[in-house]
Write a protein that holds these residues in place. Structure first.
Motif, PDB file in Angstrom:
ATOM      1  N   LEU A 147      31.169  -9.219  30.270  1.00 43.86           N
ATOM      2  CA  LEU A 147      32.322  -8.776  31.044  1.00 43.86           C
ATOM      3  C   LEU A 147      31.790  -8.079  32.283  1.00 43.86           C
ATOM      4  O   LEU A 147      30.824  -7.312  32.194  1.00 43.86           O
ATOM      5  CB  LEU A 147      33.148  -7.794  30.205  1.00 43.86           C
ATOM      6  CG  LEU A 147      34.518  -7.376  30.731  1.00 43.86           C
ATOM      7  CD1 LEU A 147      35.493  -8.554  30.720  1.00 43.86           C
ATOM      8  CD2 LEU A 147      35.085  -6.220  29.891  1.00 43.86           C
ATOM      9  N   GLU A 148      32.382  -8.376  33.427  1.00 47.28           N
ATOM     10  CA  GLU A 148      32.077  -7.583  34.624  1.00 47.28           C
ATOM     11  C   GLU A 148      33.138  -6.492  34.694  1.00 47.28           C
ATOM     12  O   GLU A 148      34.301  -6.758  34.992  1.00 47.28           O
ATOM     13  CB  GLU A 148      32.079  -8.414  35.906  1.00 47.28           C
ATOM     14  CG  GLU A 148      31.754  -7.534  37.120  1.00 47.28           C
ATOM     15  CD  GLU A 148      31.638  -8.280  38.446  1.00 47.28           C
ATOM     16  OE1 GLU A 148      32.033  -9.455  38.516  1.00 47.28           O
ATOM     17  OE2 GLU A 148      31.155  -7.661  39.411  1.00 47.28           O
ATOM     18  N   ALA A 149      32.708  -5.271  34.365  1.00 43.09           N
ATOM     19  CA  ALA A 149      33.659  -4.175  34.253  1.00 43.09           C
ATOM     20  C   ALA A 149      33.543  -3.253  35.456  1.00 43.09           C
ATOM     21  O   ALA A 149      32.462  -2.762  35.764  1.00 43.09           O
ATOM     22  CB  ALA A 149      33.403  -3.400  32.962  1.00 43.09           C
ATOM     23  N   VAL A 157      30.757  -1.528  40.965  1.00 43.05           N
ATOM     24  CA  VAL A 157      31.585  -0.659  41.799  1.00 43.05           C
ATOM     25  C   VAL A 157      32.106  -1.521  42.947  1.00 43.05           C
ATOM     26  O   VAL A 157      31.352  -1.907  43.837  1.00 43.05           O
ATOM     27  CB  VAL A 157      30.787   0.547  42.338  1.00 43.05           C
ATOM     28  CG1 VAL A 157      31.621   1.328  43.344  1.00 43.05           C
ATOM     29  CG2 VAL A 157      30.344   1.444  41.186  1.00 43.05           C
ATOM     30  N   HIS A 158      33.381  -1.860  42.868  1.00 42.08           N
ATOM     31  CA  HIS A 158      34.037  -2.622  43.940  1.00 42.08           C
ATOM     32  C   HIS A 158      35.070  -1.769  44.665  1.00 42.08           C
ATOM     33  O   HIS A 158      35.532  -2.133  45.731  1.00 42.08           O
ATOM     34  CB  HIS A 158      34.789  -3.838  43.384  1.00 42.08           C
ATOM     35  CG  HIS A 158      33.976  -4.827  42.628  1.00 42.08           C
ATOM     36  ND1 HIS A 158      34.144  -5.056  41.279  1.00 42.08           N
ATOM     37  CD2 HIS A 158      32.992  -5.666  43.019  1.00 42.08           C
ATOM     38  CE1 HIS A 158      33.303  -5.994  40.886  1.00 42.08           C
ATOM     39  NE2 HIS A 158      32.587  -6.382  41.916  1.00 42.08           N
ATOM     40  N   PHE A 159      35.479  -0.681  44.017  1.00 41.68           N
ATOM     41  CA  PHE A 159      36.601   0.130  44.510  1.00 41.68           C
ATOM     42  C   PHE A 159      36.023   1.473  44.956  1.00 41.68           C
ATOM     43  O   PHE A 159      35.547   2.259  44.145  1.00 41.68           O
ATOM     44  CB  PHE A 159      37.622   0.312  43.380  1.00 41.68           C
ATOM     45  CG  PHE A 159      38.995   0.677  43.849  1.00 41.68           C
ATOM     46  CD1 PHE A 159      39.852  -0.289  44.366  1.00 41.68           C
ATOM     47  CD2 PHE A 159      39.435   2.000  43.785  1.00 41.68           C
ATOM     48  CE1 PHE A 159      41.125   0.047  44.800  1.00 41.68           C
ATOM     49  CE2 PHE A 159      40.719   2.337  44.217  1.00 41.68           C
ATOM     50  CZ  PHE A 159      41.569   1.353  44.725  1.00 41.68           C
ATOM     51  N   THR A 204      25.405  -4.331  38.761  1.00 39.80           N
ATOM     52  CA  THR A 204      25.488  -5.549  39.576  1.00 39.80           C
ATOM     53  C   THR A 204      25.238  -5.241  41.054  1.00 39.80           C
ATOM     54  O   THR A 204      25.242  -4.084  41.460  1.00 39.80           O
ATOM     55  CB  THR A 204      26.892  -6.155  39.481  1.00 39.80           C
ATOM     56  OG1 THR A 204      27.828  -5.177  39.937  1.00 39.80           O
ATOM     57  CG2 THR A 204      27.210  -6.562  38.065  1.00 39.80           C
ATOM     58  N   HIS A 205      25.100  -6.337  41.819  1.00 36.79           N
ATOM     59  CA  HIS A 205      24.987  -6.284  43.302  1.00 36.79           C
ATOM     60  C   HIS A 205      24.770  -4.863  43.828  1.00 36.79           C
ATOM     61  O   HIS A 205      25.672  -4.247  44.393  1.00 36.79           O
ATOM     62  CB  HIS A 205      26.181  -6.943  43.974  1.00 36.79           C
ATOM     63  CG  HIS A 205      27.521  -6.818  43.260  1.00 36.79           C
ATOM     64  ND1 HIS A 205      28.129  -5.604  43.025  1.00 36.79           N
ATOM     65  CD2 HIS A 205      28.347  -7.750  42.738  1.00 36.79           C
ATOM     66  CE1 HIS A 205      29.278  -5.804  42.406  1.00 36.79           C
ATOM     67  NE2 HIS A 205      29.421  -7.100  42.211  1.00 36.79           N
ATOM     68  N   PHE A 206      23.531  -4.396  43.669  1.00 32.43           N
ATOM     69  CA  PHE A 206      23.177  -2.987  43.845  1.00 32.43           C
ATOM     70  C   PHE A 206      23.536  -2.446  45.228  1.00 32.43           C
ATOM     71  O   PHE A 206      23.974  -1.304  45.354  1.00 32.43           O
ATOM     72  CB  PHE A 206      21.664  -2.829  43.600  1.00 32.43           C
ATOM     73  CG  PHE A 206      21.223  -1.413  43.401  1.00 32.43           C
ATOM     74  CD1 PHE A 206      21.226  -0.839  42.137  1.00 32.43           C
ATOM     75  CD2 PHE A 206      20.808  -0.647  44.491  1.00 32.43           C
ATOM     76  CE1 PHE A 206      20.826   0.477  41.953  1.00 32.43           C
ATOM     77  CE2 PHE A 206      20.407   0.667  44.303  1.00 32.43           C
ATOM     78  CZ  PHE A 206      20.414   1.230  43.038  1.00 32.43           C
TER      79      PHE A 206
HETATM   80 ZN   LIG Z   1      31.211  -7.975  41.504  1.00 28.29          ZN
END
Ligand SMILES: [Zn+2]
Ligand SMILES: [Zn+2]
Length: 275
Positions: free
Chosen positions: A90-92, A118-120, A164-166
């Motif tokens: 899961l990408e949480a 962290v997208h938000f 993810t995507h550091f």
């Molecule tokens: Zn992402």
């Protein structure tokens, strides 16, 4: 070019997130075709931290799709058993202050691995279509610093196996005028102390920034610190599974990566990186 045996693709989406396409089975077939040993489905968790009206079905699966998602991945694992290991992931999203809500979501399925993203950042998306305008308006330095602060908190929440995507804020090409070394170091220290791995993702190569996540300079620091790494494409279509691995493998070797990790039932296994 054939890839060395044993590699995973540990960041793969399904149609449920609203911005990926193709049959999930075709993602698995592509992984086999690329010579990968493992594929983890890691679709976007429902947007549990936003009010109902802000849960955009083009950004993540809906709550009512969650059970179906888990069931499909478990079925694919059985269907492809003996040919490739299909992992349930899961990408949480990490959202400050919502750790308990996230814990409740994570308790609902027998994950092999959970990606922490962290997208938000500062009240809005940092990488969605339309996010690019924020950097000029709100300040590139400020958004980077806030992003890394949250990434460090994500690691310290100990809810994730892989970050993810550091260096995600670079996605559209925005670079801080002065390097955010303190903020970066904080995130690296948090990953180390909390035992989080970091993905080497080819996705950045397909984005305006045209550079893998994390950039070489950061990857060297991550590797030197002793933080484990794994490999991923962040595929949103079958053709993207294992995409760019020739490049990310070369980057990994150049940055001193000697081994990578895989996960089963959230237990971490280390493998030497083939020469
Ligand atoms: Zn992402
Ligand atoms: Zn996505």
């Amino acid at each position: 070019m054939t890839l060395p045996p044993g590699l995973p693709d540990y960041h793969v989406h399904t149609h449920r997130c609203g911005h990926a396409g193709g049959a999930s089975r075709d993602f698995v077939r592509k992984a086999i075709g690329r010579g990968l040993a493992e594929i983890a489905f890691t679709d976007h968790i429902p947007l549990y931290f936003l009010p109902e009206e802000r849960r955009d079905p083009r950004l993540a699966m809906r709550e009512d799709q969650f059970e179906d998602y888990v069931a499909e991945v478990l079925a694919l694992r059985e269907e492809f058993r003996g040919r490739i290991a299909v992992r349930l992931g899961l990408e949480a999203d990490y959202a400050e202050g919502y750790e308990e809500t996230l814990a409740a979501w994570l308790s609902r399925a027998p994950w092999d691995l959970v990606l922490g993203s962290v997208h938000f950042v500062a009240g809005d998306w940092i990488d969605a279509p339309g996010s690019a305008a924020r950097f000029e308006k709100e300040g590139t330095e400020r958004l980077y610093d806030e992003y890394y602060r949250l990434l460090a908190k994500a690691a310290r929440s100990r809810q994730f196996d892989v970050l993810t995507h550091f260096d995600l804020p670079k996605k559209f090409g925005h670079r801080p005028a002065v390097r955010r070394e303190v903020a970066e170091a904080g995130a690296i220290a948090a990953a180390l102390e909390s035992g989080c791995a970091v993905e080497i993702s080819s996705a950045g190569l397909r984005k305006p920034v045209a550079e893998a996540y994390p950039e070489d300079r950061l990857l060297r620091q991550i590797v030197a610190a002793g933080i484990p790494v794994t490999f991923s494409s962040d595929a949103h279509a079958p053709a993207e599974v294992g995409w760019g691995y020739e490049q990310t493998l070369a980057i990994a070797r150049d940055c001193g990566v000697k081994d990578y990790v895989t996960f089963e039932k959230r237990r971490r296994l280390r493998h030497p990186l083939p020469a």
